[in-house]
Structures are given as structure tokens and as C-alpha cells.
Motif scaffolding. Structure first.
Motif, PDB file in Angstrom:
ATOM      1  N   ILE A 162     -35.685 -31.190 -42.236  1.00  0.00           N
ATOM      2  CA  ILE A 162     -36.705 -31.964 -41.810  1.00  0.00           C
ATOM      3  C   ILE A 162     -37.561 -31.041 -41.174  1.00  0.00           C
ATOM      4  CG2 ILE A 162     -35.550 -34.079 -41.425  1.00  0.00           C
ATOM      5  CD1 ILE A 162     -35.370 -33.623 -38.427  1.00  0.00           C
ATOM      6  N   ARG A 163     -39.117 -31.374 -41.150  1.00  0.00           N
ATOM      7  CA  ARG A 163     -40.109 -30.652 -40.655  1.00  0.00           C
ATOM      8  C   ARG A 163     -40.813 -31.372 -40.103  1.00  0.00           C
ATOM      9  NH1 ARG A 163     -40.420 -25.180 -43.085  1.00  0.00           N
ATOM     10  NH2 ARG A 163     -38.974 -25.023 -44.734  1.00  0.00           N
ATOM     11  N   ILE A 164     -41.394 -30.854 -38.979  1.00  0.00           N
ATOM     12  CA  ILE A 164     -42.454 -31.501 -38.245  1.00  0.00           C
ATOM     13  C   ILE A 164     -43.611 -30.627 -38.148  1.00  0.00           C
ATOM     14  CG2 ILE A 164     -42.897 -32.524 -35.921  1.00  0.00           C
ATOM     15  CD1 ILE A 164     -40.095 -32.642 -35.271  1.00  0.00           C
ATOM     16  N   THR A 222     -34.306 -40.798 -44.883  1.00  0.00           N
ATOM     17  CA  THR A 222     -35.056 -41.525 -44.097  1.00  0.00           C
ATOM     18  C   THR A 222     -35.290 -40.872 -42.759  1.00  0.00           C
ATOM     19  OG1 THR A 222     -35.998 -43.732 -43.521  1.00  0.00           O
ATOM     20  CG2 THR A 222     -33.671 -43.078 -43.137  1.00  0.00           C
ATOM     21  N   ALA A 223     -36.565 -40.979 -42.207  1.00  0.00           N
ATOM     22  CA  ALA A 223     -36.611 -40.572 -40.596  1.00  0.00           C
ATOM     23  C   ALA A 223     -37.576 -41.371 -39.894  1.00  0.00           C
ATOM     24  CB  ALA A 223     -37.133 -38.890 -40.621  1.00  0.00           C
ATOM     25  N   ALA A 224     -37.248 -41.794 -38.871  1.00  0.00           N
ATOM     26  CA  ALA A 224     -38.157 -42.577 -37.600  1.00  0.00           C
ATOM     27  C   ALA A 224     -37.990 -41.894 -36.306  1.00  0.00           C
ATOM     28  CB  ALA A 224     -37.826 -43.848 -37.832  1.00  0.00           C
ATOM     29  N   PHE A 225     -39.224 -41.869 -35.684  1.00  0.00           N
ATOM     30  CA  PHE A 225     -39.250 -41.513 -34.283  1.00  0.00           C
ATOM     31  C   PHE A 225     -38.889 -42.423 -33.532  1.00  0.00           C
ATOM     32  CE2 PHE A 225     -41.710 -37.744 -35.805  1.00  0.00           C
ATOM     33  CZ  PHE A 225     -41.018 -36.848 -35.512  1.00  0.00           C
ATOM     34  N   SER A 226     -38.454 -42.192 -32.300  1.00  0.00           N
ATOM     35  CA  SER A 226     -38.476 -43.150 -31.060  1.00  0.00           C
ATOM     36  C   SER A 226     -39.987 -43.548 -30.562  1.00  0.00           C
ATOM     37  CB  SER A 226     -37.571 -42.629 -29.883  1.00  0.00           C
ATOM     38  OG  SER A 226     -38.349 -41.563 -29.478  1.00  0.00           O
ATOM     39  N   LEU A 227     -40.275 -44.347 -29.704  1.00  0.00           N
ATOM     40  CA  LEU A 227     -41.654 -44.841 -29.427  1.00  0.00           C
ATOM     41  C   LEU A 227     -42.341 -43.729 -28.424  1.00  0.00           C
ATOM     42  CD1 LEU A 227     -41.327 -48.565 -28.653  1.00  0.00           C
ATOM     43  CD2 LEU A 227     -42.404 -47.545 -30.590  1.00  0.00           C
ATOM     44  N   ASP A 228     -41.575 -42.998 -27.724  1.00  0.00           N
ATOM     45  CA  ASP A 228     -42.030 -41.660 -27.049  1.00  0.00           C
ATOM     46  C   ASP A 228     -42.027 -40.501 -27.448  1.00  0.00           C
ATOM     47  OD1 ASP A 228     -39.433 -40.984 -27.106  1.00  0.00           O
ATOM     48  OD2 ASP A 228     -38.915 -41.219 -24.903  1.00  0.00           O
ATOM     49  N   GLY A 229     -41.534 -40.330 -28.925  1.00  0.00           N
ATOM     50  CA  GLY A 229     -41.744 -39.362 -29.776  1.00  0.00           C
ATOM     51  C   GLY A 229     -40.594 -38.013 -29.591  1.00  0.00           C
ATOM     52  N   THR A 243     -38.010 -27.187 -50.439  1.00  0.00           N
ATOM     53  CA  THR A 243     -37.765 -26.781 -51.365  1.00  0.00           C
ATOM     54  C   THR A 243     -36.915 -28.017 -52.555  1.00  0.00           C
ATOM     55  OG1 THR A 243     -35.575 -26.199 -50.909  1.00  0.00           O
ATOM     56  CG2 THR A 243     -37.134 -24.432 -50.686  1.00  0.00           C
ATOM     57  N   GLY A 244     -37.056 -29.148 -52.233  1.00  0.00           N
ATOM     58  CA  GLY A 244     -36.407 -30.371 -52.667  1.00  0.00           C
ATOM     59  C   GLY A 244     -37.371 -31.520 -52.688  1.00  0.00           C
ATOM     60  N   SER A 245     -37.297 -32.342 -53.439  1.00  0.00           N
ATOM     61  CA  SER A 245     -37.949 -33.696 -53.225  1.00  0.00           C
ATOM     62  C   SER A 245     -38.033 -34.230 -51.786  1.00  0.00           C
ATOM     63  CB  SER A 245     -37.232 -34.822 -54.000  1.00  0.00           C
ATOM     64  OG  SER A 245     -36.972 -34.495 -55.389  1.00  0.00           O
ATOM     65  N   ILE A 246     -39.247 -34.780 -51.656  1.00  0.00           N
ATOM     66  CA  ILE A 246     -39.699 -35.474 -50.318  1.00  0.00           C
ATOM     67  C   ILE A 246     -39.215 -36.963 -50.355  1.00  0.00           C
ATOM     68  CG2 ILE A 246     -41.501 -35.816 -48.344  1.00  0.00           C
ATOM     69  CD1 ILE A 246     -41.029 -32.846 -49.169  1.00  0.00           C
ATOM     70  N   VAL A 253     -43.744 -35.920 -39.899  1.00  0.00           N
ATOM     71  CA  VAL A 253     -42.561 -35.365 -40.046  1.00  0.00           C
ATOM     72  C   VAL A 253     -42.138 -35.690 -41.495  1.00  0.00           C
ATOM     73  CG1 VAL A 253     -41.455 -37.755 -39.321  1.00  0.00           C
ATOM     74  CG2 VAL A 253     -39.930 -35.477 -39.526  1.00  0.00           C
ATOM     75  N   THR A 254     -41.474 -34.657 -42.089  1.00  0.00           N
ATOM     76  CA  THR A 254     -41.157 -34.869 -43.565  1.00  0.00           C
ATOM     77  C   THR A 254     -39.649 -34.575 -43.762  1.00  0.00           C
ATOM     78  OG1 THR A 254     -41.680 -32.421 -43.908  1.00  0.00           O
ATOM     79  CG2 THR A 254     -43.524 -34.059 -44.559  1.00  0.00           C
ATOM     80  N   ALA A 255     -39.114 -35.301 -44.404  1.00  0.00           N
ATOM     81  CA  ALA A 255     -37.596 -35.033 -44.842  1.00  0.00           C
ATOM     82  C   ALA A 255     -37.315 -34.800 -46.298  1.00  0.00           C
ATOM     83  CB  ALA A 255     -36.869 -36.174 -44.200  1.00  0.00           C
ATOM     84  N   SER A 256     -36.421 -33.986 -46.559  1.00  0.00           N
ATOM     85  CA  SER A 256     -36.174 -33.714 -47.980  1.00  0.00           C
ATOM     86  C   SER A 256     -34.873 -33.631 -48.566  1.00  0.00           C
ATOM     87  CB  SER A 256     -36.816 -32.352 -47.991  1.00  0.00           C
ATOM     88  OG  SER A 256     -36.544 -31.703 -49.448  1.00  0.00           O
TER      89      SER A 256
END
Length: 199
Positions: A133-135, A159-166, A111-114, A125-128
Motif C-alpha cells: 500500500i502507498r499513501i 481493499t483499504a479503509a481509513f479510520s475517521l481520524d486517519g 508494480t501490480g494491478s491497483i 491511499v492505494t493498494a495493489s
């Protein structure tokens, strides 16, 4: 040296991302446009046409293999009846097949800017600005959602970032300061980082 990369005289680039192999620059504009350039020469070799009603592109990410591009948009301000950024198209995330310039999927639900997008294996993954955040599976199903506690003040995930193993997700967050600074005309913000265990 000068590569002739895009500048404000051609169009207003709002955000950029570099492909994993370092050869391609993707830029997103303030009117929702997407452009792909060879970094070595600055030449634009492809333009992607998204939803024309979407406002500014605010987040871009290449897939690890460089074949796909995520583009998230939204108006800078909080949505409302008098805000042209209101509506699903203004907060959608598009998944593009770069080679074929084909829009594969649109993710909607914020409901807000991505403000951030990322890939994790077969998920995105999206963060707003809405503080969540939504996966998503690439098929479009919202497989996991995390809501950031607002603690009585509005929180934006930037901002959002996954670890290498997810298994872990790191988000950067900002929120207006609860303590006013009477010695400054600049609005104050509080920054934080949150580490989530997502599977």
C-alpha cells in the motif's frame, strides 16, 4: 424499481462507487473508461477520458465531499513481457476533478494491478496486487509506503479503509493457500485483515 442504470448490453462495467450524497454512481470499465450516472434516473451525464493505454479500472473512490474521484487500474494477471497490462499506465491511479472532467494528477509506483483506493484528508491511499500500500500527498509525493510481508506466498491487498481520524488503516488481504485441497478443483485462498498505524 428499474432506474435504467448501466448494464452489460451498453458496456462492461468492472467496478462502481456511489457518491457520499447518494446521487451519483461512478462506473469503471474493462477498457479503462469512466462514466458518471444519476442514480435516480440512470442517465449518464458525464464521461471521463483517462489514459487510453490503461487496462481495466479495478478500483474507484469518491472524496468525502464528492468533488473528486480516484480511479485505479491494472490487468488482472501478473505483468510480464507478453502481457498487454505491463507498464506504468496499466498500474496508475488517476485523480479527477468531477465538475470540470479534468484529470488533476496521476500516481504511479505500484508494480501490480491497483485493487483499492481511498481518500484521507489531503492524502490518498492505494493498494495493489503487488502486496503493497502507498499513501500519497495529493501533490503526488509518495509520503508513506507499507509493504505486506509475503511469508513465502504471494499476498494481494484487495481493499483499504481509513479510520475517521486517519490514524489507522485497515487492509483486506488474500493469498493462495499453502495447503493444497485435493478434493476440489477450485483454487484455495487465505483471507486476512491487517490493521496498520499510519500516523
Amino acid at each position: 424499481g428499474d432506474t435504467g442504470l448501466p448494464n452489460s448490453e451498453k458496456y462492461a462495467a468492472n467496478v462502481g462507487a456511489i457518491s457520499p450524497d447518494g446521487r451519483v454512481l461512478a462506473t469503471g470499465g474493462v477498457f479503462g473508461e469512466l462514466h458518471l450516472h444519476w442514480i435516480a434516473t440512470g442517465e449518464e451525464f458525464k464521461s471521463l477520458s483517462g489514459n487510453p493505454s490503461r487496462s481495466a479500472v479495478r478500483a474507484l473512490a469518491f472524496s468525502p465531499d464528492g468533488k473528486f474521484l480516484l480511479a485505479g487500474g491494472g490487468d488482472q494477471n501478473r505483468f510480464g513481457p507478453d502481457n498487454p497490462g505491463e507498464g506504468p499506465a496499466a498500474t496508475q491511479v488517476d485523480l479527477w476533478d468531477i465538475a470540470n472532467a479534468k484529470l488533476l494528477k496521476t500516481f504511479q509506483g505500484h508494480t501490480g494491478s491497483i485493487l483499492a483506493v481511498s481518500f484521507r484528508e489531503n492524502d490518498v491511499v492505494t493498494a495493489s496486487r503487488d502486496g503493497t500500500i502507498r499513501i500519497w500527498s495529493r501533490a503526488g509525493e509518495d509520503v508513506h509506503g507499507i509493504e505486506k510481508s509475503r511469508r513465502n506466498i504471494e499476498t494481494q491487498i484487495t481493499t483499504a479503509a481509513f479510520s475517521l481520524d486517519g490514524r489507522l488503516l485497515l487492509t483486506g488481504n488474500i493469498a493462495p493457500s499453502a495447503e493444497p485441497n485435493y478434493n476440489s478443483n477450485v483454487s484455495q485462498t487465505l483471507g486476512s485483515a491487517t490493521l496498520w498505524e499510519v500516523g
